[in-house]
Design an enzyme around this catalytic site. Structure first.
Site, PDB file in Angstrom:
ATOM      1  N   GLY A  75       0.811  -1.212   0.000  1.00 23.71           N
ATOM      2  CA  GLY A  75       0.000   0.000   0.000  1.00 23.71           C
ATOM      3  C   GLY A  75       0.846   1.266   0.000  1.00 23.71           C
ATOM      4  CB  THR A 129      13.184 -10.439 -11.344  1.00 25.73           C
ATOM      5  OG1 THR A 129      14.195 -10.212 -12.327  1.00 25.73           O
ATOM      6  CG2 THR A 129      12.668 -11.863 -11.451  1.00 25.73           C
ATOM      7  CG  ASN A 146      -5.301   3.280   9.280  1.00 27.27           C
ATOM      8  OD1 ASN A 146      -5.719   4.234   8.625  1.00 27.27           O
ATOM      9  ND2 ASN A 146      -4.218   3.372  10.007  1.00 27.27           N
ATOM     10  CB  CYS A 185       2.374   3.462  10.995  1.00 27.86           C
ATOM     11  SG  CYS A 185       1.659   2.189   9.977  1.00 27.86           S
ATOM     12  CB  SER A 200      -1.913  -3.595   1.254  1.00 27.67           C
ATOM     13  OG  SER A 200      -0.837  -4.267   1.860  1.00 27.67           O
ATOM     14  CD  GLN A 211      -7.072  -1.269   7.405  1.00 28.09           C
ATOM     15  OE1 GLN A 211      -7.804  -2.247   7.604  1.00 28.09           O
ATOM     16  NE2 GLN A 211      -5.838  -1.222   7.868  1.00 28.09           N
ATOM     17  CG  HIS A 219       0.392  -6.648   5.186  1.00 30.17           C
ATOM     18  ND1 HIS A 219       0.233  -6.243   6.487  1.00 30.17           N
ATOM     19  CD2 HIS A 219       0.736  -5.544   4.488  1.00 30.17           C
ATOM     20  CE1 HIS A 219       0.494  -4.949   6.567  1.00 30.17           C
ATOM     21  NE2 HIS A 219       0.790  -4.495   5.364  1.00 30.17           N
TER      22      HIS A 219
HETATM   23  C1  LIG Z   1      -1.628  -0.762   6.141  1.00 28.19           C
HETATM   24  C2  LIG Z   1      -2.076   0.433   5.393  1.00 28.19           C
HETATM   25  C3  LIG Z   1      -1.287   1.013   4.383  1.00 28.19           C
HETATM   26  C4  LIG Z   1       0.099   0.541   4.066  1.00 28.19           C
HETATM   27  O1  LIG Z   1       0.108  -0.669   3.376  1.00 28.19           O
HETATM   28  P1  LIG Z   1       1.476  -1.530   3.355  1.00 28.19           P
HETATM   29  O2  LIG Z   1       1.171  -2.639   2.416  1.00 28.19           O
HETATM   30  O3  LIG Z   1       1.715  -1.974   4.754  1.00 28.19           O
HETATM   31  O4  LIG Z   1       2.536  -0.612   2.840  1.00 28.19           O
HETATM   32  C5  LIG Z   1      -1.791   2.098   3.705  1.00 28.19           C
HETATM   33  N1  LIG Z   1      -3.005   2.585   3.985  1.00 28.19           N
HETATM   34  C6  LIG Z   1      -3.792   2.064   4.941  1.00 28.19           C
HETATM   35  C7  LIG Z   1      -5.125   2.654   5.188  1.00 28.19           C
HETATM   36  C8  LIG Z   1      -3.349   0.980   5.686  1.00 28.19           C
HETATM   37  O5  LIG Z   1      -4.127   0.478   6.645  1.00 28.19           O
END
Ligand SMILES: *Cc1c(COP(=O)(O)O)cnc(C)c1O
Length: 401
Positions: A72, A246, A160, A334, A208, A188, A210
């Site tokens: 993200g 790659t 988030n 974060c 994203s 999110q 994860h």
């Molecule tokens: C977790 C998150 C991100 C960052 O995504 P990553 O894949 O961890 O870099 C960006 N925006 C929001 C709203 C998030 O919750």
């Protein structure tokens, strides 16, 4: 007896889905370079394109509009840096003439806030829109900020920390009318609530892996056909030259599988996770006096519950809960480690003291009804203890006889 561990911090990250993990382990044997012409390469390439289709399907987008990134943060940076490059003379579309303003909000993820701040340092005018007490963008302020000088509007789809969902469709429609590009950070949202790029009419959308039970370090950017884009990483022709290097093919395939499952499970997620979240909310409201819920009462992610506990301090509550095996967070992962109160809670007007006494519970697959009941039983005495301690410390230590 093994100690009970309840992970309830799914907005920070999610565990890898078992099916996704099993597939990824097999995918490690797909070693061909997806850019090679031979059959190993072509096989890797075909699998990669399946994953791209699955990620596109999650947001109703054609596969060819999906670019894989490292997550993200990178996707959001790519949009903001594209906007900067638009004005630097490399891209002669009349649209950019004179436009040097960006509109975003005060409650974005740090990777958007800091990208916007970076562009501000390069001479852009940036509006950080205020939100109301529920975390919704103040539309009158938005309308005032929007003009023929606006180049980009970037508003997150779901927050988030408090889970508030914005009216992206309306925000995008106003942005398009003003001739600006529209971006939404849907990290999110995509995989938790229905998201469709054609319905929303956004030009860019960030996702994203994860946050949806996929691997870390992989994400995507949706780019509407015709919207400008510049690479952050120059090199080979991967991703049509927009993102060289790659392929992280195991990550991409895992992400594709996670996206496929998220789409399949979307309805069940909304129903089951919301029911658990409501159980937690109602249980805490019934058992802890004097607490408030932050975020919008209805336009909110099904999995998110942000609670202010006046008279107790967030970090202490977290540690107290962790000792009992409950893993939640104060606001965003974060921002933790910094002692600043959450910028999101400050923006909704919670105030620094209450913001310091706020906890985010974010649920996901893997949290059971029994887990929620355990939290409802365990948290009230922790809060009562901290509240009692803070009352004691504020009474004079020398008590007159
Ligand atoms: C977790 C998150 C991100 C960052 O995504 P990553 O894949 O961890 O870099 C960006 N925006 C929001 C709203 C998030 O919750």
């Amino acid at each position: 007896m093994e100690k009970r561990r309840i992970y309830i911090d799914y907005n920070a990250t999610t565990p890898l889905n078992k099916e996704v993990k099993a597939e990824m382990i097999e995918d490690f044997d797909i070693y061909g370079n997806a850019s090679s012409m031979h059959s190993s390469g072509r096989h890797a390439h075909a699998r990669l394109e399946q994953a791209r289709k699955a990620v596109g399907d999650l947001i109703g987008a054609p596969a060819k509009t999906v670019i894989f990134t490292s997550g993200g943060s990178e996707s959001n940076n790519m949009v903001f840096q594209t906007i900067w490059r638009l004005t630097s003379g490399e891209y002669g579309k009349p649209l950019t003439q004179g436009r040097r303003e960006i509109i975003t909000t005060a409650i974005e993820h740090p990777c958007v806030l800091n990208s916007a701040a970076y562009l501000k340092s390069l001479g852009f005018k940036v509006y950080f829109l205020p939100v109301d007490e529920y975390g919704k963008v103040k539309m009158d302020e938005y309308r005032k900020a929007l003009s023929e000088n606006t180049l980009l509007v970037s508003v997150m789809m779901a927050n988030n920390e408090i889970g508030t969902i914005q009216d992206i469709k309306e925000i995008a429609s106003l942005a398009k009318t003003a001739g600006a590009w529209m971006h939404t950070d849907a990290v999110q949202a995509a995989g938790k609530i229905p998201v469709n790029v054609d319905d929303l009419q956004v030009d860019y959308l960030t996702m994203s892996g994860h946050k949806i039970y996929g691997p870390k370090g992989i994400g995507a950017l949706y780019v509407r056909s015709g919207a400008p884009l510049f690479p952050l990483i120059h090199g080979g022709h991967q991703e049509n030259g927009f993102r060289a290097g790659t392929y992280n093919n195991v990550g991409i395939l895992g992400y594709g599988k996670a996206a496929e499952l998220a789409k399949q499970n979307l309805e069940a997620y909304g129903r089951e996770i919301r029911a658990l979240r409501n159980q937690l909310r109602d249980g805490l409201l019934a058992n802890v006096p004097n607490i408030t819920i932050n975020g919008h009462p209805t336009d909110v992610l099904p999995n998110t519950l942000n609670v202010s506990f006046p008279g107790a301090e967030g970090e202490s509550i977290l540690l107290g809960m962790d000792l009992k095996g409950i893993e939640a967070s104060t606001g965003s992962a974060c921002a933790s480690g910094s002692l600043e109160p959450s910028h999101v809670l400050m923006a909704v007007g919670v105030g620094p003291e209450l913001a310091h006494g706020s906890i985010r519970f974010s649920l996901g697959w893997g949290v059971s009804k029994e887990d929620i009941q355990y939290i409802i039983d365990t948290v009230p005495p922790i809060i009562a203890r901290f509240r009692a301690m803070s009352t004691v410390s504020s009474t004079p230590s020398i008590v007159p006889l």
